[in-house]
Design a protein around this motif. Structure first.
Motif, mmCIF file in Angstrom:
data_model
loop_
_atom_site.group_PDB
_atom_site.id
_atom_site.type_symbol
_atom_site.label_atom_id
_atom_site.label_comp_id
_atom_site.label_asym_id
_atom_site.label_seq_id
_atom_site.Cartn_x
_atom_site.Cartn_y
_atom_site.Cartn_z
ATOM 1 N N LEU A 290 0.821 -1.214 0.000
ATOM 2 C CA LEU A 290 0.000 0.000 0.000
ATOM 3 C C LEU A 290 0.851 1.259 0.000
ATOM 4 C CD1 LEU A 290 -2.815 -1.062 2.474
ATOM 5 C CD2 LEU A 290 -3.112 -0.410 0.073
ATOM 6 N N ASP A 291 2.035 1.221 0.644
ATOM 7 C CA ASP A 291 2.942 2.372 0.688
ATOM 8 C C ASP A 291 2.190 3.619 1.143
ATOM 9 O OD1 ASP A 291 5.283 3.789 0.462
ATOM 10 O OD2 ASP A 291 4.981 4.275 -1.663
ATOM 11 N N ALA A 292 1.500 3.494 2.295
ATOM 12 C CA ALA A 292 0.701 4.613 2.810
ATOM 13 C C ALA A 292 0.873 4.689 4.324
ATOM 14 C CB ALA A 292 -0.772 4.397 2.451
ATOM 15 N N ASP A 293 0.571 5.864 4.869
ATOM 16 C CA ASP A 293 0.639 6.023 6.320
ATOM 17 C C ASP A 293 -0.418 5.149 6.989
ATOM 18 O OD1 ASP A 293 2.662 7.844 6.047
ATOM 19 O OD2 ASP A 293 1.334 9.597 6.115
ATOM 20 N N VAL A 294 -0.031 4.569 8.133
ATOM 21 C CA VAL A 294 -0.920 3.636 8.834
ATOM 22 C C VAL A 294 -0.967 3.996 10.309
ATOM 23 C CG1 VAL A 294 -1.335 1.228 9.469
ATOM 24 C CG2 VAL A 294 -0.390 1.777 7.210
ATOM 25 N N THR A 295 -2.173 3.978 10.871
ATOM 26 C CA THR A 295 -2.358 4.137 12.312
ATOM 27 C C THR A 295 -2.901 2.824 12.861
ATOM 28 O OG1 THR A 295 -2.853 6.490 12.104
ATOM 29 C CG2 THR A 295 -3.530 5.402 14.147
ATOM 30 N N VAL A 296 -2.192 2.231 13.826
ATOM 31 C CA VAL A 296 -2.617 0.970 14.432
ATOM 32 C C VAL A 296 -3.388 1.294 15.704
ATOM 33 C CG1 VAL A 296 -1.879 -1.264 15.311
ATOM 34 C CG2 VAL A 296 -0.561 -0.142 13.489
ATOM 35 N N HIS A 297 -4.662 0.950 15.739
ATOM 36 C CA HIS A 297 -5.507 1.261 16.887
ATOM 37 C C HIS A 297 -5.445 0.174 17.967
ATOM 38 C CE1 HIS A 297 -7.170 4.629 14.682
ATOM 39 N NE2 HIS A 297 -7.429 3.823 13.661
ATOM 40 N N GLY A 298 -5.109 -1.017 17.596
ATOM 41 C CA GLY A 298 -5.050 -2.077 18.594
ATOM 42 C C GLY A 298 -5.031 -3.432 17.931
ATOM 43 N N PRO A 299 -4.686 -4.438 18.736
ATOM 44 C CA PRO A 299 -4.445 -4.397 20.187
ATOM 45 C C PRO A 299 -3.056 -3.811 20.499
ATOM 46 C CG PRO A 299 -4.086 -6.601 19.369
ATOM 47 C CD PRO A 299 -4.597 -5.811 18.204
ATOM 48 N N PRO A 300 -2.794 -3.476 21.761
ATOM 49 C CA PRO A 300 -1.518 -2.838 22.123
ATOM 50 C C PRO A 300 -0.308 -3.667 21.730
ATOM 51 C CG PRO A 300 -3.092 -2.650 23.917
ATOM 52 C CD PRO A 300 -3.712 -3.556 22.915
ATOM 53 N N GLU A 301 -0.387 -5.002 21.868
ATOM 54 C CA GLU A 301 0.783 -5.822 21.550
ATOM 55 C C GLU A 301 1.120 -5.778 20.064
ATOM 56 O OE1 GLU A 301 -2.785 -8.609 22.384
ATOM 57 O OE2 GLU A 301 -1.858 -6.785 23.210
ATOM 58 N N ALA A 302 0.105 -5.721 19.207
ATOM 59 C CA ALA A 302 0.364 -5.607 17.771
ATOM 60 C C ALA A 302 0.946 -4.245 17.443
ATOM 61 C CB ALA A 302 -0.921 -5.853 16.982
ATOM 62 N N ARG A 303 0.413 -3.199 18.071
ATOM 63 C CA ARG A 303 0.929 -1.849 17.847
ATOM 64 C C ARG A 303 2.387 -1.757 18.274
ATOM 65 N NH1 ARG A 303 -2.968 0.811 20.101
ATOM 66 N NH2 ARG A 303 -2.041 0.932 22.190
ATOM 67 N N ALA A 304 2.715 -2.338 19.428
ATOM 68 C CA ALA A 304 4.099 -2.289 19.915
ATOM 69 C C ALA A 304 5.033 -3.085 19.005
ATOM 70 C CB ALA A 304 4.157 -2.836 21.341
ATOM 71 N N ALA A 305 4.577 -4.250 18.524
ATOM 72 C CA ALA A 305 5.423 -5.076 17.666
ATOM 73 C C ALA A 305 5.705 -4.385 16.341
ATOM 74 C CB ALA A 305 4.755 -6.433 17.429
ATOM 75 N N LEU A 306 4.688 -3.776 15.753
ATOM 76 C CA LEU A 306 4.882 -3.084 14.483
ATOM 77 C C LEU A 306 5.769 -1.848 14.657
ATOM 78 C CD1 LEU A 306 1.272 -3.397 13.048
ATOM 79 C CD2 LEU A 306 3.343 -4.395 12.065
ATOM 80 N N ARG A 307 5.602 -1.132 15.784
ATOM 81 C CA ARG A 307 6.439 0.041 16.039
ATOM 82 C C ARG A 307 7.905 -0.375 16.196
ATOM 83 N NH1 ARG A 307 4.068 1.845 20.325
ATOM 84 N NH2 ARG A 307 2.706 3.354 19.291
ATOM 85 N N ALA A 308 8.142 -1.479 16.925
ATOM 86 C CA ALA A 308 9.512 -1.955 17.114
ATOM 87 C C ALA A 308 10.124 -2.398 15.789
ATOM 88 C CB ALA A 308 9.516 -3.109 18.122
ATOM 89 N N PHE A 309 9.306 -3.058 14.958
ATOM 90 C CA PHE A 309 9.819 -3.495 13.659
ATOM 91 C C PHE A 309 10.179 -2.298 12.791
ATOM 92 C CE2 PHE A 309 9.147 -4.793 9.207
ATOM 93 C CZ PHE A 309 10.047 -5.854 9.135
ATOM 94 N N GLY A 310 9.329 -1.259 12.804
ATOM 95 C CA GLY A 310 9.623 -0.058 12.045
ATOM 96 C C GLY A 310 10.891 0.613 12.519
#
Length: 317
Positions: A290-310
């Motif tokens: 998609l190459d687009a901005d993404v906001t992860v609303h939940g769950p917190p563990e998925a948001r944290a994992a994606l943020r760490a990967f980024g």
């Protein structure tokens, strides 16, 4: 002879619509006399087509089910659709002897060899130009699907040996309700008489399937459809991740086409998507495309994992 053949095929095509016709209707449609119509009907019967007749007032001609499958008459579009459906089914699993996929391969060959030259070339080009995206699944016995269908119709309990996901084997006795084809696999939704609860079984994991003489009264299904109940069960071990993507809904739907996702268009060409994911890593490929901005609303563990990967990617870059 050519006129007789063409007239007989026209009669057969009309009767294969499945409805009943009076003699007057058929004679008018085909432009023949009642006597000629009767001869053509007798000719079809001689070819093996079971044409029933009801004489007198309210009488009609009707093509009924017989004890064998006589030759069928397809128009070009029907023949093409039949071949493509068989090709898609054959590509959806292991072509083991006795499997429905192997039967589809054999049926394709039989239909294909009787096509007229112009249509055979068209069907061949279509098949060569297409690729199936259905995930290959295990072969499922055509006889098992047919036996379960009969048991569902006759409301008969079935018994079988079952190999679970972990390889554990057990003997089951169930009241079959519906068969579901989902992502290349066949499932049975049934009431397990031993567990006294609804269960979903993979048909390819059944062995020694047998129909008993025990009848049952159908129970209310604990969902609107069997497919919905199956989907709930499959989602039980998945995580529901909710995202907002700065991209049009059509593009997001395409990116998540292989996922169990709910897509909702928002204002400003943004899209909210709720996806059932086995792990957060499954989200990376569609989001990358998609190459687009993404906001992860939940769950917190998925948001944290994606943020760490980024963050790791940023460090490497």
């Amino acid at each position: 002879m050519a006129d007789v053949t063409g007239r007989t095929l026209a009669l057969l095509t009309t009767l294969q619509s499945g409805r009943s016709f009076t003699g007057e209707e058929l004679a008018a449609r085909l432009g023949v006399s009642p006597r000629t119509l009767r001869r053509d009907v007798d000719r079809l019967r001689g070819y093996g087509y079971p044409v029933s007749t009801r004489p007198g007032p309210g009488g009609h001609y009707r093509l009924v089910a017989g004890s064998s499958v006589p030759p069928l008459v397809f128009d070009d579009d029907e023949a093409t659709a039949t071949l493509l459906a068989l090709a898609a089914l054959a590509a959806g699993g292991a072509a083991e002897g006795g499997s429905v996929e192997e039967a589809a391969t054999r049926a394709y060959g039989k239909v294909d060899q009787y096509l007229p030259a112009r249509l055979r070339h068209r069907a061949a080009r279509l098949r060569e130009s297409l690729e199936s995206t259905t995930p290959p699944g295990p072969g499922t016995a055509a006889g098992s699907l047919a036996a379960l269908a009969d048991a569902i119709r006759d409301r008969r309990t079935v018994a079988f040996d079952y190999r679970g996901r972990t390889g554990r084997e057990s003997s089951r006795r169930v009241e079959p309700h519906r068969q579901v084809h989902h992502r290349g696999r066949w499932y049975l939704l049934a009431w397990d008489t031993g567990r006294e609860d609804w269960r979903v079984f993979r048909t390819d994991r059944m062995a020694g399937l047998r129909t008993t003489h025990d009848a049952f009264t159908p129970r209310p299904l604990p969902a609107d459809t069997a497919a919905e109940y199956l989907r709930r069960g499959l989602d039980r071990e998945r995580t529901r991740v909710v995202l907002t993507v700065a991209a049009p809904a059509a593009a997001v739907a395409d990116a998540f086409a292989e996922h169990d996702a709910e897509v909702e268009a928002l204002a400003g060409e943004r899209t909210r998507v709720a996806v059932m994911a086995d792990t957060w890593e499954w989200l990376l490929t569609p989001l990358a495309f998609l190459d687009a901005d993404v906001t992860v609303h939940g769950p917190p563990e998925a948001r944290a994992a994606l943020r760490a990967f980024g963050a790791r990617l940023a460090e490497q870059g």
